[in-house]
Design an enzyme around this catalytic site. Structure first.
Site, PDB file in Angstrom:
ATOM      1  N   LYS A  83      33.183  57.608  25.796  1.00 37.98           N
ATOM      2  CA  LYS A  83      32.174  57.205  25.961  1.00 37.98           C
ATOM      3  C   LYS A  83      31.845  57.508  27.402  1.00 37.98           C
ATOM      4  O   LYS A  83      32.401  58.134  28.242  1.00 37.98           O
ATOM      5  CB  LYS A  83      33.086  55.846  26.594  1.00 37.98           C
ATOM      6  CG  LYS A  83      32.196  54.145  25.895  1.00 37.98           C
ATOM      7  CD  LYS A  83      32.620  53.545  26.279  1.00 37.98           C
ATOM      8  CE  LYS A  83      31.877  52.031  26.549  1.00 37.98           C
ATOM      9  NZ  LYS A  83      32.257  51.174  26.498  1.00 37.98           N
TER      10      LYS A  83
HETATM   11  C1  E4P Z   1      31.402  47.839  25.936  1.00 31.93           C
HETATM   12  O1  E4P Z   1      31.354  49.050  26.050  1.00 31.93           O
HETATM   13  C2  E4P Z   1      30.897  47.121  27.402  1.00 31.93           C
HETATM   14  O2  E4P Z   1      31.658  47.784  28.137  1.00 31.93           O
HETATM   15  C3  E4P Z   1      30.960  45.772  27.184  1.00 31.93           C
HETATM   16  O3  E4P Z   1      30.880  45.143  26.203  1.00 31.93           O
HETATM   17  C4  E4P Z   1      29.654  44.611  28.448  1.00 31.93           C
HETATM   18  O4  E4P Z   1      29.877  43.935  28.157  1.00 31.93           O
HETATM   19  P1  E4P Z   1      29.237  42.683  29.355  1.00 31.93           P
HETATM   20  O5  E4P Z   1      27.730  43.739  29.911  1.00 31.93           O
HETATM   21  O6  E4P Z   1      29.591  41.411  29.283  1.00 31.93           O
HETATM   22  O7  E4P Z   1      29.448  43.540  30.628  1.00 31.93           O
END
Ligand code: E4P
Length: 216
Positions: A83
């Site tokens: 990622k």
């Molecule tokens: C996705 O890969 C992120 O880790 C995640 O969905 C972020 O979510 P949040 O905005 O609730 O922290």
């Protein structure tokens, strides 16, 4: 629609795995830090629980370092998807890693223009964040509709991974918009089960049955 769990917590992942409805996992530096173990150790443990794409995020911010870190993370397990954030360096890293056959999830996407860039850089997943856009007064779900539409127009292979989903309605709306995947915190996955008529109906079935057949 595939369901990913947005957590690095092994107990949550074990429960989701038992249900048989979890297709993959997303993590981010915040979620890894919450569990307190080094990323390689935690990601390896996650790969032992869920057999599907497991996103592991780089913390380097400069392209060369991102590529080195991403290549290293990819060696943990065949299911690891690297990622990277949607920055100029992140996109450079995405292009290089993708050319090397490493699958990349481009994260922190907040606009359709950014999603187009990620697709052109060969991203395997794009992660548009719904909840964080809602947080600033925008309609996050509009972004999912736009990205799905644009990718369909040009037959991009990049899969839309709806992220930052905060409740069951976000999940339903992302599914209606045609997102390939929704990544859900464990709490949201658990909430999807709930309906008062299911509980009420089951209660009545068991009462009726037991009136006739229960041992006295
Ligand atoms: C996705 O890969 C992120 O880790 C995640 O969905 C972020 O979510 P949040 O905005 O609730 O922290």
């Amino acid at each position: 629609m595939k369901f990913f769990l947005d957590t690095a917590n092994l107990n949550e992942l074990r429960t989701g795995a038992k249900w048989g409805i979890v297709d993959g996992v997303t993590t981010n530096p915040t979620l890894i830090a919450k569990e307190g173990k080094p990323i390689k150790e935690q990601i390896a443990a996650i790969c032992d629980i869920i057999d599907g794409p497991i996103s592991a995020e780089v913390v380097a911010t400069e392209s060369k370092a991102m590529i080195a870190e991403g290549s290293d993370l990819a060696k943990i397990h065949k299911n690891v998807v690297v990622k990277v954030p949607l920055t100029r360096d992140g996109i450079e890293a995405c292009s290089a890693l993708s050319k090397d056959g490493i699958r990349v999830n481009v994260t922190l996407c907040f606009s359709a223009a950014q999603a187009l860039i990620a697709a052109k850089a060969g991203a395997y997943f794009i992660s548009p964040f719904v909840g964080r856009l809602d947080d600033i007064g925008a309609t996050g779900m509009d972004l999912i509709h736009q990205v799905v539409h644009i990718y369909q127009n040009y037959d991009f292979d990049t899969q839309v991974l709806a992220a930052s989903l905060r409740g069951p309605l976000h999940v339903i709306d992302a599914a209606l918009a045609g997102a390939h995947i929704g990544t859900l915190p464990f709490k949201v996955l658990d909430q999807l089960f709930n309906h008062p008529l299911t509980d009420k109906g089951l209660d009545q079935f068991l009462k009726d049955y037991n009136k006739v057949f229960a041992q006295k």
